[in-house]
Design a protein around this motif. Structure first.
Motif, PDB file in Angstrom:
ATOM      1  N   UNK A 152      -1.018  12.377  -0.233  1.00  0.00           N
ATOM      2  CA  UNK A 152      -1.501  11.128  -0.822  1.00  0.00           C
ATOM      3  C   UNK A 152      -2.985  11.217  -1.154  1.00  0.00           C
ATOM      4  N   UNK A 206       2.416   9.064  -3.168  1.00  0.00           N
ATOM      5  CA  UNK A 206       3.195   9.071  -1.931  1.00  0.00           C
ATOM      6  C   UNK A 206       4.480   9.827  -2.212  1.00  0.00           C
ATOM      7  N   UNK A 263       2.181   6.668 -10.596  1.00  0.00           N
ATOM      8  CA  UNK A 263       3.400   6.035 -10.108  1.00  0.00           C
ATOM      9  C   UNK A 263       4.648   6.734 -10.679  1.00  0.00           C
ATOM     10  N   UNK A 319      -8.781   0.314  -2.922  1.00  0.00           N
ATOM     11  CA  UNK A 319      -8.020  -0.732  -3.623  1.00  0.00           C
ATOM     12  C   UNK A 319      -7.395  -0.182  -4.858  1.00  0.00           C
ATOM     13  N   UNK A 327      -3.115  -4.103  -2.867  1.00  0.00           N
ATOM     14  CA  UNK A 327      -3.416  -2.688  -2.608  1.00  0.00           C
ATOM     15  C   UNK A 327      -2.930  -1.830  -3.761  1.00  0.00           C
ATOM     16  N   UNK A 328      -3.085  -0.509  -3.604  1.00  0.00           N
ATOM     17  CA  UNK A 328      -2.589   0.406  -4.647  1.00  0.00           C
ATOM     18  C   UNK A 328      -1.074   0.329  -4.753  1.00  0.00           C
ATOM     19  N   UNK A 329      -0.539   0.656  -5.928  1.00  0.00           N
ATOM     20  CA  UNK A 329       0.876   0.432  -6.188  1.00  0.00           C
ATOM     21  C   UNK A 329       1.790   1.201  -5.242  1.00  0.00           C
ATOM     22  N   UNK A 330       1.301   2.325  -4.685  1.00  0.00           N
ATOM     23  CA  UNK A 330       2.143   3.098  -3.767  1.00  0.00           C
ATOM     24  C   UNK A 330       2.561   2.284  -2.548  1.00  0.00           C
TER      25      UNK A 330
END
Lengths: 302, 314
Positions: A27, A33, A107, A302, B94-97
């Motif tokens: 990460x 992730x 993503x 963030x 928060x971040x999309x993950x």
């Protein structure tokens, strides 16, 4: 309350922690992730099992070491398994993740890892079927160590191995040139490139370390519990929760997060029943996200 | 002949239910860019909500309130929207993950509750005797199949039209603006987080409704109907169809479901009995590889406005 949960929690916690190291590195360095990380564990365990079978065919049966349930073939096979798992991760990166990373939408890479995870897991089911298998079917006597706590020789060796691996990882990340480059790249990729850090090398090192540790954790799960194609999927949520609890990017944080989650799970098994064990990681994850999303050792992000 | 048509109606009903779920996912992912890996969990929440509310009173579990079917469907949409809103509230700053990881956790926990909260969900055996719409026609199977298809098609069309309208409304334009240029949209006073939570909840409502419709279509639900494979199938459907396009979501669902059912029937006919389970695994491998190939080479899908049925963007 029976204190046995401390040993059980420490052991499952160290397995979660070892897996979470890979998640947290992927990460913070590759910036996604990796939902396929659990499947590296399962592939590592099955790969090691296959190498043991090959060694067994070559040299015949070997005696276990001392009171342990396994002999030297397992240790040798685990080392080979770690190399094989690292190759699998590098192959997957070359085929899939690297190409999508170049397109720039992180993503999409997450989604690809989700698709890859499903394919990898089902491929294991295809090759080895979904019924569980074992490194050894022998039963070990647990040795009492006081306060009503019992521990098997295998469990002791696994705990010691975890301590060694985590210490080695910590020294590697803080002392070695590659480790320093990895940390630099995770903090500021642009600046890291400017000072001449070889990005491809950092990416390779990340995959190799993450996959090798996942394989080690998978073999340990196989020794202590059983080997199943779904073993990685079941540990995925605890591993993510551990990485986030510890603070994304922090290796000691991932291990500490893993231990906290392992201990809470083991305590919950005693207090509210084994069937709710898997919900503990989720409860901790939600609590961290609501209260302190950067985790214990993380930087605000963030 | 009438059997074949009846099977066709049954097939289309199943496919359109997937289409509904894919429409919900398209609102979340295609229009807003929110990654949901827990689709199975949200669908299950809708299915169980409606099942518990509409089944007749049963002695061994809470629920059985004997509500009308439509009330159960609305409640399913509402409860699932609430669950999705909470998930979004916790993660969307928060971040999309983090949203992805949390939705994954939601699916795990929903599966756990469905399996273990026996007094509410019936445990591993699930909930049976869920009332089916127009059940009085059940003794005429062909007609019953067609009426079911009619009901499901009507729901799908209604949701499709509503979503098309939404995406053209001022609300939908804000979502588009947030996707295209988040900073500009925020500088015009639009709260990114609040709009995203709304979109995630609305998509969740559609998934919950789809779950409820499916539960009443089959008449029986159990935890193993909501495994990660479901999530994965719906993703494959949306990606094949073309994310961002409602039409693509529905067409993609029909096509992928046809491939899935066809491959299943093929392996059942060709593969010997003890290899069936392995052939089923290989089916999932194939879908996983397909998903990755589409991400690599054709991220816009096949049936959306930019697919080969429309003009192609290079």
């Amino acid at each position: 309350m029976n204190l046995q949960f401390i040993v059980d929690g420490l052991i499952s916690g160290s397995l979660i922690g070892l897996g979470a190291i890979g998640i947290t590195l992927t990460y913070s360095i590759l910036r996604f992730s990796n939902f396929a990380h659990g499947d590296f564990m399962a592939w590592g365990a099955y790969g090691t099992l296959s190498v043991i079978a090959a060694i067994g065919a070559l040299v015949g049966t070997t005696a276990p070491i001392g009171a342990l349930s396994f002999g030297w073939p397992l240790i040798a096979a685990t080392l080979i398994g770690m190399i094989l798992t690292a190759c699998l991760a590098l192959l997957l990166d070359w085929l899939l993740f690297a190409r999508l990373r170049d397109k720039g939408q992180s993503i999409i890479v997450v989604m690809a890892s989700f698709g890859a995870s499903m394919a990898l897991r089902s491929l294991l089911e295809f090759i080895f079927t979904s019924s569980p298998t074992y490194f050894s079917r022998g039963i070990q006597m647990a040795i009492p160590i006081g306060l009503g706590i019992r521990i098997t020789p295998d469990q002791m060796v696994m705990l010691a191995t975890t301590v060694i691996l985590v210490t080695a990882m910590h020294l590697f990340m803080s002392r070695s040139q590659t480790g320093r480059e990895m940390r630099a790249y995770s903090q500021n990729p642009a600046l890291a490139r400017v000072v001449g850090i070889d990005t491809a090398r950092v990416v390779r090192a990340t995959w190799i370390i993450g996959a090798a540790l996942a394989c080690a954790a998978g073999v340990m799960v196989g020794i202590l519990v059983q080997i199943r194609p779904l073993m990685g999927l079941d540990l995925l949520l605890p591993m993510f929760a551990a990485a986030i609890l510890g603070g994304i990017g922090s290796v000691p944080g991932a291990v500490l997060g893993g231990l906290i989650i392992g201990l809470s799970e083991a305590a919950a098994v005693q207090l509210i029943g084994a069937e709710w064990r898997a919900a503990i990681a989720f409860a901790i994850l939600m609590a961290v996200l609501l209260v302190r999303p950067m985790g214990l050792f993380g930087r605000a992000e963030r | 002949m009438i059997d074949l048509l009846g099977y066709g109606a049954f097939f289309m009903s199943s496919a359109l239910i997937f289409g509904l779920i894919a429409l919900g996912l398209n609102l979340q992912w295609g229009q807003t860019g929110l990654f949901n890996v827990g689709i199975a969990g949200f669908v299950a929440i809708g299915a169980y909500t409606s099942a518990i509310l509409t089944t007749p009173d049963t002695a061994d579990r809470i629920g059985g309130f004997d509500w009308p079917i439509l009330a159960g469907w609305l409640a399913a949409a509402f409860v699932t929207a609430a669950a999705a809103a909470f998930t979004g509230f916790a993660t969307l700053r928060l971040k999309s993950d983090y949203l992805a990881i949390t939705t994954f956790g939601v699916a795990v926990v929903v599966q756990l509750v469905a399996l273990n909260a026996q007094s509410l969900t019936g445990g591993p055996f699930g909930v049976a005797f869920i009332p089916r719409p127009f059940a009085s026609l059940q003794d005429q199977p062909a007609l019953f199949n067609f009426i079911n298809l009619g009901v499901i098609a009507a729901v799908t069309i209604a949701v499709y039209l509503a979503l098309e309208h939404l995406s053209r409304s001022p609300w939908g334009r804000v979502l588009k603006a947030l996707r295209e240029d988040e900073r500009a949209a925020i500088s015009l006073g639009k709260s990114a987080r609040s709009y995203r939570i709304q979109a995630f909840a609305a998509g969740g409502a559609v998934m919950g409704l789809a779950g409820a419709v499916q539960a009443h279509f089959i008449g029986f639900i159990a935890p193993n109907g909501y495994l990660p494979t479901l999530t994965f199938q719906v993703w494959a459907m949306l990606m094949v169809g073309g994310s961002g396009s409602n039409r693509g979501a529905i067409l993609g669902s029909v096509v992928v479901w046809a491939i899935w059912v066809g491959a299943g029937a093929f392996s059942a006919a060709v593969v010997p009995g003890d290899w069936q389970a392995r052939a089923a695994s290989l089916q999932i491998v194939a879908i996983g590889v397909m998903l990755c190939l589409i991400l690599l080479w054709r991220p816009q899908g096949f049936f959306g406005p930019n697919g080969f049925l429309g003009k192609r963007r290079s």
